[in-house]
Each structure stands twice: as C-alpha cells, then as structure tokens.
Design an enzyme around this catalytic site. Structure first.
Site, PDB file in Angstrom:
ATOM      1  CE  LYS A  44      -2.261   0.772   3.753  1.00 43.65           C
ATOM      2  NZ  LYS A  44      -3.184   0.657   4.915  1.00 43.65           N
ATOM      3  CE  LYS A  46       3.935  -0.096  -4.442  1.00 38.95           C
ATOM      4  NZ  LYS A  46       3.446  -1.434  -4.135  1.00 38.95           N
TER       5      LYS A  46
END
Ligand code: C2G
Length: 130
Positions: A44, A46
């Site tokens: 979601k 990174k």
C-alpha cells in the site's frame, strides 16, 4: 452487545491512533482491530513499517478498550472480515471517507474526524530533522 471493527497499520503508535480507537470503542461493547500486515502495508505505502506486525499487534492488544485483534492480510478481504467478526459498525478515520461505503449493506459505516497535526509520516520527518 454491538461489535465494532476498525483497521489500520498503527506504526509508531501515536496520539491520533489512540484517539480513534478510544472513540470507536464507545460505539459498542466489543472493539475488534484488524492490524495491517507488514506485507499489506508495503504493497500500500511502498515502504517498510518501523515496527513489525508482531510489535504493532502487541501494542494494540495491550489497550484496555481493545477487545480483540487479528492480522489484516489484504484490503480485498474486508467484506469477509466484517462477516467473520459479525461487525455492527465499521469505523475508520475520515481520510477513508467514501472508500468503504460498499459495505453499508452489511454494517453501519462511520468515518470519524482525524486528530489534527499528527501522523506516522510527520513523526518520521520530524525525527529525521532532529
Ligand atoms: N488516524 C487518525 N488521526 C491521525 C492519524 C490516523 O484518526 N492523526 C486514524 C486513521 O484515519 C485510521 C487509523 O488512525 O483510521 C489508522 O491509521 P494508519 O495506521 O495510517 O492506517 P491506514 O493506513 O489508514 O490503514 O484496511 C485499511 C487500512 O489498512 C488502514
């Protein structure tokens, strides 16, 4: 007895996290928290969390107004989790407004105002500057 369900990563647990859980708990008698897994969070946002999923779950489960926790493995499983935990309410911060309206057929969906001026990202940036 009403079941309340909420989700989050709760990394570097802070006052905004405490306040949403505390406010959510007042909607019923059983607050269940889905703690986003390390993998889900990485997909979601990174970036890796600072605390591991075990540490984040340990912190959340220690709060006296939290009754039950589980690991949220994927965003797509939300409907299954709502049904599994027989949630009467799904409660999230207002940054998610509208995003979970599709579940209004199986529970009440409520978005609470976020606590201003605090977030995990802001905390990380502040600490970096020290
Ligand atoms: N929150 C808040 N006030 C803040 C910061 C966060 O009320 N100042 C709330 C968010 O709105 C959210 C919860 O705290 O409801 C957890 O926030 P995060 O840890 O950032 O989790 P998030 O990325 O929103 O993950 O399945 C849904 C997601 O996994 C939720």
């Amino acid at each position: 007895m009403k079941n309340i369900l909420t989700f989050g990563t709760f990394d570097i647990f802070h006052y905004g996290h405490l306040r949403i859980l505390e406010r959510a708990s007042k909607y019923g008698s059983n607050l269940i928290v889905g703690v986003s897994s390390d993998k889900l969070n990485f997909n979601k946002k990174k970036r890796n969390t600072i605390y591991t999923q075990e540490e984040r779950m340990h912190i959340i489960s220690s709060l006296n107004f939290v009754d039950n926790i589980f690991l949220e493995e994927a965003l797509e499983f939300k409907r299954d989790y709502i049904l599994k935990y027989k949630a009467d309410y799904l409660i999230m911060g207002c940054d998610w407004t509208g995003k979970f309206d599709e579940f209004k057929d199986i529970c009440e969906v409520i978005y609470l105002p976020r606590t201003p001026d605090i977030s995990t990202t802001e905390l990380i940036n502040k600490i970096k500057k020290l």
